[in-house]
Design a protein around this motif. Structure first.
Motif, mmCIF file in Angstrom:
data_model
loop_
_atom_site.group_PDB
_atom_site.id
_atom_site.type_symbol
_atom_site.label_atom_id
_atom_site.label_comp_id
_atom_site.label_asym_id
_atom_site.label_seq_id
_atom_site.Cartn_x
_atom_site.Cartn_y
_atom_site.Cartn_z
ATOM 1 N N GLN A 90 -11.062 -18.285 5.110
ATOM 2 C CA GLN A 90 -10.116 -19.084 5.867
ATOM 3 C C GLN A 90 -9.193 -18.150 6.617
ATOM 4 O O GLN A 90 -8.807 -17.124 6.135
ATOM 5 C CB GLN A 90 -9.271 -19.935 4.924
ATOM 6 N N SER A 91 -8.798 -18.578 7.792
ATOM 7 C CA SER A 91 -7.747 -17.853 8.471
ATOM 8 C C SER A 91 -7.007 -18.803 9.367
ATOM 9 O O SER A 91 -7.560 -19.779 9.821
ATOM 10 C CB SER A 91 -8.317 -16.705 9.278
ATOM 11 N N SER A 92 -5.759 -18.506 9.642
ATOM 12 C CA SER A 92 -4.989 -19.479 10.388
ATOM 13 C C SER A 92 -3.717 -18.861 10.923
ATOM 14 O O SER A 92 -3.179 -17.929 10.361
ATOM 15 C CB SER A 92 -4.653 -20.635 9.448
ATOM 16 N N THR A 93 -3.256 -19.398 12.047
ATOM 17 C CA THR A 93 -1.921 -19.072 12.531
ATOM 18 C C THR A 93 -1.255 -20.379 12.895
ATOM 19 O O THR A 93 -1.847 -21.230 13.518
ATOM 20 C CB THR A 93 -1.975 -18.158 13.761
ATOM 21 N N ASP A 94 -0.030 -20.534 12.500
ATOM 22 C CA ASP A 94 0.613 -21.835 12.587
ATOM 23 C C ASP A 94 2.038 -21.733 13.106
ATOM 24 O O ASP A 94 2.595 -20.672 13.200
ATOM 25 C CB ASP A 94 0.683 -22.406 11.178
ATOM 26 N N ARG A 108 2.821 -19.623 16.426
ATOM 27 C CA ARG A 108 2.785 -18.764 15.253
ATOM 28 C C ARG A 108 3.296 -19.531 14.052
ATOM 29 O O ARG A 108 3.692 -20.679 14.148
ATOM 30 C CB ARG A 108 3.637 -17.514 15.470
ATOM 31 N N SER A 109 3.268 -18.886 12.908
ATOM 32 C CA SER A 109 3.754 -19.538 11.708
ATOM 33 C C SER A 109 4.398 -18.514 10.812
ATOM 34 O O SER A 109 4.199 -17.313 10.964
ATOM 35 C CB SER A 109 2.599 -20.213 10.964
ATOM 36 N N SER A 110 5.148 -18.999 9.852
ATOM 37 C CA SER A 110 5.647 -18.099 8.831
ATOM 38 C C SER A 110 4.487 -17.659 7.973
ATOM 39 O O SER A 110 3.451 -18.324 7.884
ATOM 40 C CB SER A 110 6.684 -18.808 7.965
ATOM 41 N N VAL A 111 4.637 -16.504 7.325
ATOM 42 C CA VAL A 111 3.577 -15.995 6.457
ATOM 43 C C VAL A 111 3.286 -16.993 5.346
ATOM 44 O O VAL A 111 2.130 -17.260 5.011
ATOM 45 C CB VAL A 111 3.963 -14.620 5.876
ATOM 46 N N ASP A 112 4.324 -17.584 4.759
ATOM 47 C CA ASP A 112 4.126 -18.533 3.658
ATOM 48 C C ASP A 112 3.322 -19.739 4.101
ATOM 49 O O ASP A 112 2.401 -20.172 3.427
ATOM 50 C CB ASP A 112 5.484 -18.981 3.101
ATOM 51 N N THR A 113 3.677 -20.303 5.261
ATOM 52 C CA THR A 113 2.949 -21.469 5.760
ATOM 53 C C THR A 113 1.502 -21.134 6.035
ATOM 54 O O THR A 113 0.587 -21.878 5.667
ATOM 55 C CB THR A 113 3.606 -21.991 7.043
ATOM 56 N N LEU A 114 1.282 -20.006 6.675
ATOM 57 C CA LEU A 114 -0.070 -19.613 7.021
ATOM 58 C C LEU A 114 -0.907 -19.350 5.775
ATOM 59 O O LEU A 114 -2.047 -19.792 5.657
ATOM 60 C CB LEU A 114 -0.027 -18.365 7.908
ATOM 61 N N GLU A 115 -0.372 -18.623 4.819
ATOM 62 C CA GLU A 115 -1.106 -18.338 3.588
ATOM 63 C C GLU A 115 -1.426 -19.616 2.832
ATOM 64 O O GLU A 115 -2.520 -19.753 2.252
ATOM 65 C CB GLU A 115 -0.301 -17.391 2.704
ATOM 66 N N THR A 116 -0.506 -20.561 2.849
ATOM 67 C CA THR A 116 -0.750 -21.837 2.166
ATOM 68 C C THR A 116 -1.899 -22.587 2.823
ATOM 69 O O THR A 116 -2.775 -23.117 2.142
ATOM 70 C CB THR A 116 0.526 -22.699 2.176
ATOM 71 N N VAL A 133 -2.708 -11.846 6.162
ATOM 72 C CA VAL A 133 -2.017 -12.324 7.353
ATOM 73 C C VAL A 133 -1.478 -11.118 8.102
ATOM 74 O O VAL A 133 -0.866 -10.227 7.501
ATOM 75 C CB VAL A 133 -0.871 -13.283 6.994
ATOM 76 N N SER A 134 -1.719 -11.075 9.412
ATOM 77 C CA SER A 134 -1.254 -9.945 10.207
ATOM 78 C C SER A 134 0.272 -9.926 10.240
ATOM 79 O O SER A 134 0.926 -10.971 10.122
ATOM 80 C CB SER A 134 -1.801 -10.038 11.630
ATOM 81 N N PRO A 135 0.871 -8.748 10.396
ATOM 82 C CA PRO A 135 2.339 -8.651 10.433
ATOM 83 C C PRO A 135 2.990 -9.514 11.507
ATOM 84 O O PRO A 135 4.108 -10.013 11.314
ATOM 85 C CB PRO A 135 2.577 -7.157 10.699
ATOM 86 N N GLY A 152 -4.770 -14.720 10.506
ATOM 87 C CA GLY A 152 -4.902 -14.790 9.063
ATOM 88 C C GLY A 152 -6.366 -14.803 8.687
ATOM 89 O O GLY A 152 -7.189 -15.443 9.339
ATOM 90 N N LEU A 153 -6.733 -14.083 7.661
ATOM 91 C CA LEU A 153 -8.115 -14.044 7.175
ATOM 92 C C LEU A 153 -8.147 -14.520 5.738
ATOM 93 O O LEU A 153 -7.296 -14.146 4.945
ATOM 94 C CB LEU A 153 -8.673 -12.620 7.242
ATOM 95 N N GLY A 154 -9.148 -15.326 5.418
ATOM 96 C CA GLY A 154 -9.307 -15.787 4.048
ATOM 97 C C GLY A 154 -10.751 -15.706 3.620
ATOM 98 O O GLY A 154 -11.674 -15.820 4.433
#
Length: 706
Positions: free
Chosen positions: A39-43, A53-61, A82-84, A89-91
């Motif tokens: 999974q990967s994502s940017t939010d 974009r998204s916060s790291v927490d949101t994206l990881e969730t 998740v990239s800096p 984001g990669l999952g």
């Protein structure tokens, strides 16, 4: 083996094919980036410049929730990166096969921390590449999949042609802002993408997109034109496949392209093959043994799927030969005892007309391998039907996939993670009598040794054309443009493919049938392919290409392949689709693939493959005609399968689809299960599978305003 997904924040308004729902075999302009494997994502909220974009927490969730949906693909480990800058984001969820240590967990990162990747599948030539690149790349572990990063650093975008195996991957080069998502040559592994709410999502299975807030809608035009079976579209709006042998690439979060890195090719039909038949057979046998030898390698137990057919029997025979004669390991078993090799076979009821377990048993006894039948009665077929549809994400008008699901469950219970399977032999070696008409449509100048006269061939061709009706599930398309027929070199296979998965569409959907189905097939191919079909390839090779690029990759490999096997954490390995095997097979003259005997007026399908496998199979298998793996097609009038179909195919459920005409569905279950009308059976099963998709995916009802 694992699952993957990706999500990218877009920098500007999407336009082009993804925006209007057209096929995406070419250029798509976007901005953004994706993450890979699992999974990967940017939010997040759109910025003033269109950036999302998204916060790291949101994206990881979100990534973790997406991985949770496909956790069956990888029960051994889960990883998220998740990239800096929160763009990528990669999952990844992992089924450990090679290097069981944590060093094989993903996502992978190079030591400079500027290249990141997730990989789903097996890469069989990794040891030679590791030896080649050891002086320039610092490997973290012994995983076969880590070779992707090293090859990318060494070869750049051309690294894909060096991969030998079945794979789907996403790689992100943070230094250059380059994203690559790629799929293996024949599409053994699935890979989908979509743009939702300003984000590009990539995943192994479409259901993963639900975790990102995706609201599925039917793509009525794709359904009417059968684009979901013939081109890059799916049956969902704005969801597409990365095509087999293709990669998706984006630079600087923009200009998303899908490009080809490998394609099936065949020789000029008038060029004479100067090899002897014996030479061709020996060359094929050598390559097949090498492909099986590589696929026996694993750090976990390995088994074989065995039916009563040539393909799986040949795999079991070659595996047993390599174990006995070469002392080859099969998985983590180094005993050299082929009696420990477990071969699994579906055992349907004896009176079903579909059971081949007795033939498979005789093959297993002859090979001295362990034979494990898995019984499938009607209750088991009914119990597995919905899960097979949901997990395969493909509609196929039969119950064959339920047997595959039962096999994988039993394999898992036996503690085995890897199985060799026979997919691809029919495609590469003309195994279906469906190919007969195109085999006989023209003479075969490449093989002058053929004793077939023109009159004999023409008589056989007319007979083969008459027999095509056996493979047709309904009426072939009418009023197909002559230009379409010319594009497809007037081959006989394409009209037949258009009758597959019959659906009784509602009248309002007619306006979405912009192209007839044969035109959809033709226009899914690029100019090079269309030129070669008309000017270079023999009609059999054209038919093999059409089948391999449509029904095979979009239905067979989904409904009877990886998506179903992975439900129970089983990796299936397809030796006949090894690229060195298939590239060799593609050069074999048509007359050696499907041989016609004018004396008996019969065709011998897979002739050259039979000869190559002869030392490893019984005389019974060597001489047996092709019998495709098929589940039962006749069931009791009030049995569990009939009751399941009646529960699924109700007026309420069908009308919730929106694109199906209930008046044409009402009564089909009775015609199928009570009157045993074959077309009714095929149709009602197709409708039932779409009801499953509707319910499981939560698809919005289609209506005339779409």
């Amino acid at each position: 083996m694992c699952g993957l997904t990706a999500c990218i924040a877009l920098q500007q308004q999407l336009h082009g094919p993804l925006a209007n729902g057209a096929p995406t075999n070419g250029h798509v302009e976007t901005n953004g980036y994706a993450n890979a494997n699992g999974q990967s994502s940017t939010d997040g909220n759109p910025k003033t410049n269109g950036d999302v974009r998204s916060s790291v927490d949101t994206l990881e969730t979100e990534i973790d929730n997406s991985l949770e949906i496909i956790k069956h693909r990888g029960p051994d480990a889960r990883g998220v990166w998740v990239s800096p800058d929160r763009r990528v984001g990669l999952g990844h969820v992992r089924l450990s096969i090679i290097d069981l240590s944590p060093l094989g967990n993903q996502p992978f990162h190079n030591t400079q921390d500027d290249v990141h990747a997730v990989v789903n599948g097996e890469l069989y030539n990794y040891t030679e590449h590791k030896a080649q690149l050891a002086n320039e790349y610092e490997f973290q572990g012994n995983s076969d999949c880590e070779i992707v990063l090293a090859l990318y650093k060494h070869y750049g975008l051309s690294f894909l042609q060096h991969l030998r195996g079945e794979f789907a991957l996403v790689l992100y080069d943070a230094k250059r802002n380059v994203l690559i998502a790629a799929r293996d040559r024949y599409g053994v592994k699935s890979l989908y993408y979509t743009v939702q709410n300003g984000r590009l999502l990539i995943s192994t299975e479409m259901k993963s997109f639900l975790a990102y807030g995706w609201k599925p809608e039917w793509n009525v035009q794709s359904l009417r034109e059968n684009g979901w079976r013939f081109d890059s579209r799916t049956f969902f709006k704005d969801v597409y496949k990365i095509l087999p042998g293709h990669y998706l690439v984006s630079k600087q979060f923009s200009d998303l392209h899908q490009k080809v890195y490998w394609d099936i090719d065949y020789p000029d039909k008038v060029k004479v093959d100067t090899r002897s038949e014996e030479e061709i057979v020996l060359g094929l046998r050598e390559r097949l043994l090498d492909a099986v030898r590589l696929r026996l390698h694993a750090d976990v137990p390995v088994g074989v799927y065995l039916s009563g057919g040539l393909d799986s029997s040949g795999l079991a025979g070659m595996a047993a030969h390599l174990i006995k004669e070469e002392g080859a390991k099969f998985g983590n078993d180094a005993s050299g005892d082929q009696k420990r090799l477990k071969c699994f076979s579906v055992q349907f009821d004896k009176d079903s007309g579909a059971d081949e377990s007795e033939i498979a048993q005789r093959t297993a006894d002859w090979l001295s391998v362990d034979f494990i039948p898995v019984h499938m009665d009607e209750a088991a077929i009914a119990a597995n039907f919905e899960a097979t549809a949901w997990n395969s994400e493909a509609a196929n008008p039969d119950a064959n996939g339920t047997g595959r699901l039962a096999l994988s469950k039993h394999v898992h219970n036996e503690g085995i993670k890897v199985v060799l399977t026979g997919e691809g032999a029919d495609e590469n070696f003309a195994g279906y009598s469906l190919f007969a008409a195109d085999t006989l449509m023209e003479a075969d100048p490449a093989w002058p040794a053929s004793v077939l006269s023109d009159s004999e061939r023409e008589e056989a061709f007319r007979s083969a054309c008459q027999k095509l009706d056996v493979f047709r599930f309904g009426e072939v398309p009418k009023n197909v443009a002559p230009s379409t027929k010319r594009m497809l070199a007037n081959t006989n296979i394409s009209p037949t493919l258009c009758t597959h998965t019959p659906l009784p569409f509602a009248p309002w959907t007619d306006k979405f049938a912009v192209n007839d189905q044969e035109t959809t097939i033709a226009e899914s191919f690029n100019g090079r392919v269309l030129h070669d079909m008309q000017n270079k390839w023999h009609p059999l090779h054209t038919a093999e290409y059409i089948w391999s690029k449509t029904i095979f990759t979009n239905l067979i490999l989904r409904y009877l392949g990886d998506n179903v096997d992975m439900v129970d954490h089983v990796e299936s390995r397809t030796a006949y689709l090894d690229n060195r095997v298939s590239e060799y097979a593609n050069q074999i003259p048509p007359s050696l693939k499907m041989r016609y005997d004018p004396a008996t007026k019969t065709l011998r399908e897979k002739h050259v493959l039979r000869e190559a496998l002869k030392p490893f199979i019984t005389e019974e298998i060597y001489s047996r005609r092709k019998h495709p793996y098929m589940g039962p097609i006749r069931y009791s009038a009030d049995g569990p399968f009939y009751q399941l179909i009646k529960r699924l195919v109700t007026r309420e459920n069908v009308e919730q689809l929106g694109f199906i005409d209930w008046s044409r569905v009402d009564g089909l279950a009775e015609k199928a299960f009570v009157d045993h009308e074959h077309l009714a059976y095929l149709t009602v099963l197709s409708v039932a599978q779409f009801v499953v998709f509707s319910q499981r995916f939560g698809v919005k009802r289609a209506d005339a305003e779409v």
